[in-house]
Design a protein around this motif. Structure first.
Motif, PDB file in Angstrom:
ATOM      1  N   TYR A 211       0.864  -1.182   0.000  1.00  0.00           N
ATOM      2  CA  TYR A 211       0.000   0.000   0.000  1.00  0.00           C
ATOM      3  C   TYR A 211       0.899   1.230   0.000  1.00  0.00           C
ATOM      4  N   GLU A 212       0.543   2.207  -0.821  1.00  0.00           N
ATOM      5  CA  GLU A 212       1.285   3.468  -0.833  1.00  0.00           C
ATOM      6  C   GLU A 212       0.307   4.638  -0.896  1.00  0.00           C
ATOM      7  N   TYR A 269      -5.147   9.562  -1.339  1.00  0.00           N
ATOM      8  CA  TYR A 269      -5.154   8.764  -2.565  1.00  0.00           C
ATOM      9  C   TYR A 269      -4.212   7.593  -2.331  1.00  0.00           C
ATOM     10  N   GLY A 270      -4.770   6.402  -2.348  1.00  0.00           N
ATOM     11  CA  GLY A 270      -3.968   5.218  -2.063  1.00  0.00           C
ATOM     12  C   GLY A 270      -3.874   4.273  -3.240  1.00  0.00           C
ATOM     13  N   ILE A 271      -2.770   3.553  -3.308  1.00  0.00           N
ATOM     14  CA  ILE A 271      -2.583   2.502  -4.309  1.00  0.00           C
ATOM     15  C   ILE A 271      -2.344   1.187  -3.566  1.00  0.00           C
ATOM     16  N   SER A 284       8.479 -11.597 -13.031  1.00  0.00           N
ATOM     17  CA  SER A 284       9.611 -10.845 -12.549  1.00  0.00           C
ATOM     18  C   SER A 284       9.281  -9.379 -12.631  1.00  0.00           C
ATOM     19  N   GLY A 285      10.016  -8.554 -11.897  1.00  0.00           N
ATOM     20  CA  GLY A 285       9.765  -7.114 -11.981  1.00  0.00           C
ATOM     21  C   GLY A 285       9.976  -6.461 -10.654  1.00  0.00           C
ATOM     22  N   ALA A 286       9.918  -5.156 -10.659  1.00  0.00           N
ATOM     23  CA  ALA A 286      10.164  -4.388  -9.433  1.00  0.00           C
ATOM     24  C   ALA A 286       8.951  -3.543  -9.095  1.00  0.00           C
ATOM     25  N   GLY A 287       7.754  -4.090  -9.337  1.00  0.00           N
ATOM     26  CA  GLY A 287       6.543  -3.312  -9.112  1.00  0.00           C
ATOM     27  C   GLY A 287       6.231  -3.087  -7.664  1.00  0.00           C
ATOM     28  N   ASP A 288       6.548  -4.047  -6.796  1.00  0.00           N
ATOM     29  CA  ASP A 288       6.209  -3.899  -5.386  1.00  0.00           C
ATOM     30  C   ASP A 288       7.104  -2.871  -4.727  1.00  0.00           C
ATOM     31  N   GLN A 289       6.532  -2.146  -3.788  1.00  0.00           N
ATOM     32  CA  GLN A 289       7.324  -1.178  -3.019  1.00  0.00           C
ATOM     33  C   GLN A 289       7.085  -1.467  -1.554  1.00  0.00           C
TER      34      GLN A 289
END
Length: 290
Positions: A211-212, A269-271, A284-289
């Protein structure tokens, strides 16, 4: 949960977007959602595409993924992710005006359907990924929104939800003069908090992986919209006529409420990045924070 004093439903949502369709496109363009600024130097057009790209990153989209755009608007988000990620998208909108625009700008890999997401008709486990950009707010049955997303996604599938959220500690005046009128004027049956959204997602079977809060990076959207609308009212007779006569004309006032709601911390505003447990295709990927 913030609930307006006049109940809203899917018919009211469709009427809102159909009637104000010319204003939405002239004031903000074919992406009917906030922009996301990273450096602060992006143009509004770059900022709205940055939000779309952020969603694509967090979903770890791969070529030929079967995707669902819940509340797809004019289909612009879907078309961009088809172009940049080579996916296939089925989109849902309540607005006939938006569906007509999407049909006039058709992409063979985008199927926009004029249908309520809560009765979407998709097969169970038929999608690899799904997203909702500022559409869950319009859902009368928010638990049902999450339940349908969980049903439609295959095991290991991901859902990204970009959403307007009420502050859990909003004061009485913020609720009365900002949040409740925003719901009423924007045809939102309710506005939840971060905690309520997470609880509904978990109850539907999702895991919350991220969540960000990006409020500070999207808030200028409404200052730009208000300025553009003011300019259009001065110089364009058709915009002025629609703004004065439309059943949904009060939404112009909501732009000012939204500016104040962000500035006072009443609204966020949340994502959310969510996943459906189970074995899915390796991604694969760097989408998560974190």
């Amino acid at each position: 949960m913030i609930v307006p004093d006049i109940s809203q439903n899917a018919v009211a949502v469709a009427d809102h977007y159909d009637e104000l369709d010319p204003i939405y496109r002239s004031v903000w363009g074919e992406h009917v959602h906030h922009g996301l600024w990273t450096t602060g130097r992006e143009t509004p057009a770059e900022a709205v595409e940055a939000l779309v790209d952020t969603v694509g990153d967090r979903l770890h989209l791969e070529p030929d993924d079967a995707c669902v755009d819940i509340g797809c608007g004019y289909g612009s988000t879907a078309r961009r992710l088809v172009a940049t990620r080579k996916v296939r998208v089925t989109g849902f909108t309540l607005s006939a005006g938006q569906a007509d625009y999407a049909a006039a700008h058709a992409d063979p890999h985008v199927d926009v359907r004029l249908r309520n997401w809560l009765v979407n008709g998709l097969a169970e486990g038929s999608a690899d990924a799904a997203w909702s950009i500022e559409s869950s707010e319009h859902m009368v049955d928010k638990p049902g929104f999450f339940a349908e997303a969980h049903r439609v996604l295959s095991p290991g599938g991901r859902l990204v939800v970009c959403v307007w959220l009420a502050d859990a500690n909003a004061g009485g005046w913020q609720v009365r003069h900002l949040l409740e009128p925003i719901c009423r004027e924007g045809r939102l049956p309710s506005m939840g908090t971060r905690e309520e959204y997470e609880a509904m997602a978990v109850a539907a079977g999702f895991e919350v992986t991220d969540y960000e809060d990006v409020s500070s990076r999207v808030a200028r959207t409404w200052t730009i919209c208000a300025r553009r609308l003011g300019r259009a009212l001065l110089v364009d007779r058709d915009t002025r006529r629609l703004a004065l006569r439309a059943r949904n004309r009060i939404f112009g006032l909501s732009m000012l409420r939204l500016i104040l709601a962000y500035r006072t911390g009443a609204m966020h505003y949340g994502i959310f990045t969510l996943s459906k447990p189970g074995e899915g295709p390796a991604r694969s990927g760097a989408g998560d924070q974190s």
